[in-house]
Scaffold this motif. Structure first.
Motif, mmCIF file in Angstrom:
data_model
loop_
_atom_site.group_PDB
_atom_site.id
_atom_site.type_symbol
_atom_site.label_atom_id
_atom_site.label_comp_id
_atom_site.label_asym_id
_atom_site.label_seq_id
_atom_site.Cartn_x
_atom_site.Cartn_y
_atom_site.Cartn_z
ATOM 1 N N ASN A 1 0.825 -1.089 -0.050
ATOM 2 C CA ASN A 1 0.263 0.054 0.224
ATOM 3 C C ASN A 1 1.032 1.253 -0.205
ATOM 4 O O ASN A 1 0.461 2.139 0.535
ATOM 5 C CB ASN A 1 -1.329 -0.466 1.032
ATOM 6 C CG ASN A 1 -2.332 0.942 0.935
ATOM 7 O OD1 ASN A 1 -2.188 1.518 0.443
ATOM 8 N ND2 ASN A 1 -2.779 0.740 2.178
ATOM 9 N N ARG B 1 -4.080 5.653 2.806
ATOM 10 C CA ARG B 1 -3.016 6.169 3.283
ATOM 11 C C ARG B 1 -3.400 7.821 1.892
ATOM 12 O O ARG B 1 -2.862 8.332 1.634
ATOM 13 C CB ARG B 1 -1.845 5.424 3.052
ATOM 14 C CG ARG B 1 -0.826 4.576 3.735
ATOM 15 C CD ARG B 1 0.059 4.216 3.573
ATOM 16 N NE ARG B 1 1.233 4.794 3.121
ATOM 17 C CZ ARG B 1 1.698 5.304 4.457
ATOM 18 N NH1 ARG B 1 1.269 5.635 5.693
ATOM 19 N NH2 ARG B 1 2.905 6.153 4.027
ATOM 20 N N PHE B 2 -3.939 6.489 0.775
ATOM 21 C CA PHE B 2 -4.180 7.182 -0.139
ATOM 22 C C PHE B 2 -5.316 8.286 0.351
ATOM 23 O O PHE B 2 -5.616 9.644 -1.036
ATOM 24 C CB PHE B 2 -5.354 7.122 -1.435
ATOM 25 C CG PHE B 2 -4.480 6.073 -2.296
ATOM 26 C CD1 PHE B 2 -3.882 6.370 -3.647
ATOM 27 C CD2 PHE B 2 -3.493 4.304 -1.749
ATOM 28 C CE1 PHE B 2 -2.454 5.419 -4.347
ATOM 29 C CE2 PHE B 2 -2.708 4.139 -2.739
ATOM 30 C CZ PHE B 2 -2.184 4.459 -3.860
ATOM 31 N N ARG C 1 1.861 4.800 -1.754
ATOM 32 C CA ARG C 1 1.011 5.512 -2.913
ATOM 33 C C ARG C 1 1.847 5.890 -4.191
ATOM 34 O O ARG C 1 2.125 5.673 -5.346
ATOM 35 C CB ARG C 1 0.857 6.954 -2.188
ATOM 36 C CG ARG C 1 -0.167 6.705 -1.343
ATOM 37 C CD ARG C 1 -0.690 8.312 -0.857
ATOM 38 N NE ARG C 1 0.456 8.094 0.715
ATOM 39 C CZ ARG C 1 0.927 9.045 1.041
ATOM 40 N NH1 ARG C 1 -0.228 10.067 1.641
ATOM 41 N NH2 ARG C 1 2.325 9.729 1.842
#
Length: 416
Positions: A212, A263-264, A214
């Motif tokens: 995960n 996290r996005f 980015r």
């Protein structure tokens, strides 16, 4: 018939090319050995198989130009001991161009079959690393379930196995390169073997979702769009890209995450930047602000390769003391080069990328083009050339494809 020297040189060269392709499986403190071994075996192979042609110094000069600028900057660095430690990390930027320049000048060059083998060695080594580490964490962590292993995998790879630590962002970059290799191989393989490619692609996308990160994910997304455009939206390419994108998006949506954090979301959470100054995005903005402030104070030649850390720390003390706790670098390769060598060094580095993009287009090497683009996009958020996990596999594969891109090259014999 080849003599004993030729056979020995060929064997050693092939061996070290394979080890360098699988360097993710080499323990951290021994990673320099395959690089040195490949350089020595290339010199031996060059002596045995040297051609009458002149060395391709043009490609070598371009490939090493920005490294030499960084080297010169040591002369005006105050912290020379730190500068030489960075030099040790970055020596592969000089070693690999020298290796492939010597091989370029040999009577028998690397053929497509061997280069394809090296790509598969990388893919298989990466697959072994991902599966074995995940299995190891699941079996050895006393309180971890399968779900909790997924949640904490991104932290475990950075800390858990002594001697094989790799930051999850750099592992994600390795996965991205593996995906590019698989997609490139699919265009040249028989339909009966497509299932193997698709299985590995799904596996890589699942691990990319688990980690995960980015930067590597966004870089792959941009490359996917450009790939479709350059393929003129061919039906086959569109179906494969759409199917893999769907698998990845579904995995991202449903895979368990640490504290269920997306996290996005930080990228569009403007309010969160104000209320949470220690978020990943907020910290990066503070770092970039410091890098910009310090760069304009010495814009022409920068501060020298060894002094960037100290210059940033001075700003961190005033801007955000929390940045001092984890020893943050610029998190942007271009800003780091600007601070190290100023506008002069940055111009040389940008020319290096421009020349390689132009070269890859001229020689119709789509893989080199997309690799350059992938690394370049990741350099916007990471200092790839300043960590061993990044610089070795960047320099090895870029120079491998660069020096073997020309359309009218002689092929190496089946002996290799």
């Amino acid at each position: 018939m080849p003599n004993n020297n030729t056979k020995t040189a060929t064997f050693l060269l092939k061996l070290f090319l394979i080890i360098n392709s699988a360097i993710i499986l080499v323990p951290d403190k021994f990673k320099g050995i395959p690089v040195i071994g490949l350089l020595l075996s290339a010199i031996f192979y060059f002596i045995v198989n040297k051609s009458d042609k002149n060395l391709n110094l043009k490609l070598f000069r371009v490939s090493t130009s920005f490294f030499l600028v960084l080297l010169i900057s040591i002369s005006y660095s105050e912290n020379t001991s730190y500068a030489f430690r960075k030099l040790e990390t970055g020596l592969s930027l000089l070693a690999y161009p020298l290796v492939f320049m010597l091989l370029y000048n040999c009577k028998e060059k690397l053929d497509k079959k061997l280069i394809e083998t090296l790509k598969w060695v990388f893919v298989i080594a990466l697959t072994v690393f991902l599966i074995s580490t995940f299995t190891y964490y699941f079996l050895t962590e006393p309180h971890y379930t399968f779900k909790s292993t997924i949640i904490h995998y991104h932290t475990l790879v950075d800390l858990r196995i002594i001697g094989y630590e790799i930051h999850s962002i750099y592992l994600s970059m390795h996965i991205g390169v593996g995906i590019l290799f698989l997609i490139n191989s699919m265009s040249n393989t028989q339909k009966t073997n497509i299932l193997y490619h698709l299985f590995l692609l799904v596996l890589f996308f699942v691990f990319l979702a688990i980690l995960n990160k980015r930067g590597p994910i966004i870089a792959l997304g941009i490359i996917g769009i450009i790939y479709l455009i350059r393929s003129k939206i061919k039906t086959k390419a569109f179906i494969y890209v759409s199917a893999l994108t769907a698998v990845f998006v579904l995995t991202m949506l449903f895979i368990p995450k640490f504290n269920n954090i997306n996290r996005f979301k930080e990228l569009i959470d403007i309010e969160g930047l104000r209320t949470n100054p220690n978020s990943s995005t907020a910290l990066r903005l503070s770092i970039y602000n410091c890098a910009y402030k310090q760069a304009i104070k010495s814009p022409i030649i920068g501060y020298g390769w060894g002094d960037v850390k100290g210059v940033l720390d001075d700003c961190y003390q005033d801007e955000n003391p929390n940045l001092l706790l984890k020893n943050y670098n610029t998190h942007n390769q271009f800003l780091s080069i600007l601070l190290s060598t100023g506008i002069i060094g940055l111009a040389v580095f940008l020319f290096y990328f421009y020349y390689l993009f132009k070269f890859s287009n001229k020689n119709r090497n789509r893989l080199l083009f997309f690799l350059l683009l992938y690394f370049g996009l990741n350099m916007l958020s990471e200092n790839i050339l300043e960590r061993e996990d990044g610089v070795i596999f960047f320099s090895f594969f870029i120079n491998l494809f660069l020096f073997n891109s020309e359309k009218n090259t002689d092929k190496i014999t089946e002996e290799l």
